[in-house]
Write an enzyme that holds these catalytic residues in place. Sequence first.
Site, PDB file in Angstrom:
ATOM      1  N   THR A   1       0.860  -1.200   0.000  1.00  0.00           N
ATOM      2  CA  THR A   1       0.000   0.000   0.000  1.00  0.00           C
ATOM      3  C   THR A   1       0.896   1.249   0.000  1.00  0.00           C
ATOM      4  O   THR A   1       1.302   1.692  -1.068  1.00  0.00           O
ATOM      5  CB  THR A   1      -0.981   0.027   1.195  1.00  0.00           C
ATOM      6  OG1 THR A   1      -0.271  -0.236   2.394  1.00  0.00           O
ATOM      7  CG2 THR A   1      -2.069  -1.013   1.010  1.00  0.00           C
TER       8      THR A   1
ATOM      9  N   LYS B   1       3.990  -6.759   4.084  1.00  0.00           N
ATOM     10  CA  LYS B   1       3.731  -5.386   3.647  1.00  0.00           C
ATOM     11  C   LYS B   1       3.406  -4.556   4.884  1.00  0.00           C
ATOM     12  O   LYS B   1       2.988  -5.086   5.924  1.00  0.00           O
ATOM     13  CB  LYS B   1       2.565  -5.329   2.641  1.00  0.00           C
ATOM     14  CG  LYS B   1       1.199  -5.718   3.152  1.00  0.00           C
ATOM     15  CD  LYS B   1       0.419  -4.708   3.923  1.00  0.00           C
ATOM     16  CE  LYS B   1       0.304  -3.392   3.190  1.00  0.00           C
ATOM     17  NZ  LYS B   1      -0.450  -2.422   4.059  1.00  0.00           N
TER      18      LYS B   1
ATOM     19  N   THR C   1       0.649  -9.008  13.131  1.00  0.00           N
ATOM     20  CA  THR C   1       1.470  -8.113  12.318  1.00  0.00           C
ATOM     21  C   THR C   1       0.625  -7.484  11.243  1.00  0.00           C
ATOM     22  O   THR C   1      -0.534  -7.805  11.085  1.00  0.00           O
ATOM     23  CB  THR C   1       2.597  -8.904  11.632  1.00  0.00           C
ATOM     24  OG1 THR C   1       3.262  -8.022  10.732  1.00  0.00           O
ATOM     25  CG2 THR C   1       2.058 -10.073  10.852  1.00  0.00           C
TER      26      THR C   1
ATOM     27  N   GLU D   1       6.926   4.778   7.107  1.00  0.00           N
ATOM     28  CA  GLU D   1       6.525   6.020   6.453  1.00  0.00           C
ATOM     29  C   GLU D   1       7.472   7.166   6.803  1.00  0.00           C
ATOM     30  O   GLU D   1       7.616   7.536   7.961  1.00  0.00           O
ATOM     31  CB  GLU D   1       5.083   6.379   6.841  1.00  0.00           C
ATOM     32  CG  GLU D   1       4.082   5.464   6.151  1.00  0.00           C
ATOM     33  CD  GLU D   1       2.665   5.613   6.653  1.00  0.00           C
ATOM     34  OE1 GLU D   1       1.759   5.120   5.965  1.00  0.00           O
ATOM     35  OE2 GLU D   1       2.459   6.220   7.718  1.00  0.00           O
TER      36      GLU D   1
ATOM     37  N   ASN E   1       1.058  11.239   5.908  1.00  0.00           N
ATOM     38  CA  ASN E   1      -0.170  10.947   6.634  1.00  0.00           C
ATOM     39  C   ASN E   1      -1.182  12.086   6.622  1.00  0.00           C
ATOM     40  O   ASN E   1      -2.360  11.883   6.894  1.00  0.00           O
ATOM     41  CB  ASN E   1       0.155  10.511   8.058  1.00  0.00           C
ATOM     42  CG  ASN E   1       0.605   9.072   8.058  1.00  0.00           C
ATOM     43  OD1 ASN E   1      -0.163   8.191   7.704  1.00  0.00           O
ATOM     44  ND2 ASN E   1       1.866   8.853   8.383  1.00  0.00           N
TER      45      ASN E   1
ATOM     46  N   THR F   1      -6.233  12.285   0.501  1.00  0.00           N
ATOM     47  CA  THR F   1      -6.704  13.388  -0.354  1.00  0.00           C
ATOM     48  C   THR F   1      -6.062  13.373  -1.723  1.00  0.00           C
ATOM     49  O   THR F   1      -5.222  12.541  -2.006  1.00  0.00           O
ATOM     50  CB  THR F   1      -6.424  14.736   0.331  1.00  0.00           C
ATOM     51  OG1 THR F   1      -5.062  14.756   0.732  1.00  0.00           O
ATOM     52  CG2 THR F   1      -7.306  14.914   1.537  1.00  0.00           C
TER      53      THR F   1
END
Lengths: 405, 405
Positions: free
Chosen positions: B152, B178, B189, B276, B400, B405
Amino acid sequence: MAVGLGPLPILHPVPGFELGIASAGIKRPGRKDVVVMRCAEGSTVAGVFTLNAFCAAPVILAKQRVQGTVRYLLTNTGNANAGTGEPGLQAAAHTCARLAELAGIDEGAVLPFSTGVIGEPLPVEKIEAALPAALADLKVDNWAVAAEGIMTTDTLPKGASRQFVHDGVTVTVTGISKGAGMIRPNMATMLGYIATDARVVQPVLQDLLRDAANKSFNRITIDGDTSTNDCCMLVATGQAALPEIREAKGELFAKLKQAVFEVSMEVAQAIVRDGEGATKFVTVQVNGGATHQECLDVGYAVAHSPLIKTALFASDPNWGRILAAVGRAGVPQLDVSRIDVFLGEVCIARQGGRAPTYTEEQGAAVMAEAEIGIRIELGRGDCRETIWTTDLSHEYVKINAEYRT
Amino acid sequence: MAVGLGPLPILHPVPGFELGIASAGIKRPGRKDVVVMRCAEGSTVAGVFTLNAFCAAPVILAKQRVQGTVRYLLTNTGNANAGTGEPGLQAAAHTCARLAELAGIDEGAVLPFSTGVIGEPLPVEKIEAALPAALADLKVDNWAVAAEGIMTTDTLPKGASRQFVHDGVTVTVTGISKGAGMIRPNMATMLGYIATDARVVQPVLQDLLRDAANKSFNRITIDGDTSTNDCCMLVATGQAALPEIREAKGELFAKLKQAVFEVSMEVAQAIVRDGEGATKFVTVQVNGGATHQECLDVGYAVAHSPLIKTALFASDPNWGRILAAVGRAGVPQLDVSRIDVFLGEVCIARQGGRAPTYTEEQGAAVMAEAEIGIRIELGRGDCRETIWTTDLSHEYVKINAEYRT
């Protein structure tokens, strides 16, 4: 970027409580960074302190000394005197001893407070050199200048004041606070000082402060990081011509309690409004819990979630992240089918799933505001708790990535 | 910005385990977003699942069905099918039923997995339309393509593979995972799939997976947010010509356990390396605890502190923030004078204060690296735990704040 925080309101002087400000040049030359507060003889003083096991040297000393007679509070910014071991304790004691010498009182009657960078040696000589000027500056109408003198990463000074009349006598409660980061007070707060001219016996004053802190300072969080230096002090000078409050009951106590609660709440929320990088002021209300603790667990899970905080910053009604945080809060046997979640007045989740009436436009309208309410109904009991927090912005990362450099 | 994560290593095929990938266009047309995995008849399957109370519809179904015979694992990305209530359960069951129909098997033998946005209805028709292509694509050497198909916000696919020889027979363990955000697995997980051609009875396989997850997937955190959709599956196809493993002992079991642990660790750490906005890969080691739980409490307090994470991003050896986090971790009767803290090999705090030998240059040198170790010695006992995490960067906020959007 403070949210809904304007200039200081009028801070009424408290008879018997004087403040003096000076500059010791701890971090920057010329900056007001030393604040001395004098409590009139006969004052009672209560304090609540951080539960962080690494509590700073001044906290250790202030905790011991608040048990005895207190006449002076000595605060410096720019250096937390935390993680400094035995030399740190000696440094804190030294500055207090010097102040006591200048003021002609017992050194045990001086309580030290420090805030700033952790782990650097306290610049004792600089602070001591500034003490005469601070003492010469002592006056009752110096609250606003002191509110600036205790600031670190704060962008605005924080204070609140209330007065009430009892039997024809006006009683004042005034308080100031500082703090913008490392904010998740635990049974205490960042630096907060509240004074009143009521006369209150110490045990009642201590309970009053604890209750007030538990509903205000202990319900705010910016980053979940409990400071090593949190302290909140409540001083009662007894200068108002009213009987001594000896028990937590009666009309006078009720009025005082109300005023202390209001001042605590206002200066605690001011800390959140001025949170590092804050663009939103967020109220997280958790109702219908079986216990207060589970309401707090859910509230803090939401208030600390970086995913929710970044969504708040983006004004994105990403309600899935709220559900996920509620679900991981560790509430035993949580029945998600009883949970409703509201954004402002808009029901976004009903019985654990997306509310049938909910539209993205409704959520977006609430999130566009600077002040946002998240309400979670657990449907398990009658307990409720409220926590105040901020969003997580680019500015937050910038401030904290650059703080020491 | 993945840290120390290169192209996929060689992922050895596992006899009896085939993977097929297709595009359903769930979030973007043409993106690989549906992965079907086929387990040979006679396979045993173990699973561990999120403890988030708001667990997603596919998790509810997979948890039930893993008790019985399992033949297919059906994964979609782009939609988590979480917070979707009863319609979500029906949607998950529907896609499984369709796959079972196409494959000519019982629908209870299909386990669903979803990942992506929470709270949107699952696009059942799009997924069902992609199933024939996924089935037609099934082959044993499709691991690398499947590793991409389950991504993702991941920037790189994640996989690991081990082989060992027992009695002249080669046994393979291969796994993929992932995840890059909403990562603090709790007894499970993000999505992880590991397969081996060993033959293992289900209870032993289940224990093996739980042990492996507890030392790998359950020790990583990016943002402290436990997902609603975490699942890790371990499939044993039994195609290797070796005796069935019926107990957790013996040389064959030991070799298999070693291989499963290594694959789990490698794909779990890969999730952190691709966290991230990550610019640092951080190992937080807590030694000398009286209990494992207090080691974990301290480790997570450090790993989740936004103040520490932003300091890591800034390569700032701000060790005071580390002490403050240790101090607020809630360890009972913590004696700070017994605590030492190391950054890499550099002792930054000794007996609760700044180490006398420490210089800022030493700390800065460690912090300049992309891979950083923080070691905390509690001096209370013999327990130790290790957690892996990332820093908190501008990019994290950007990702994030803009995800939907």
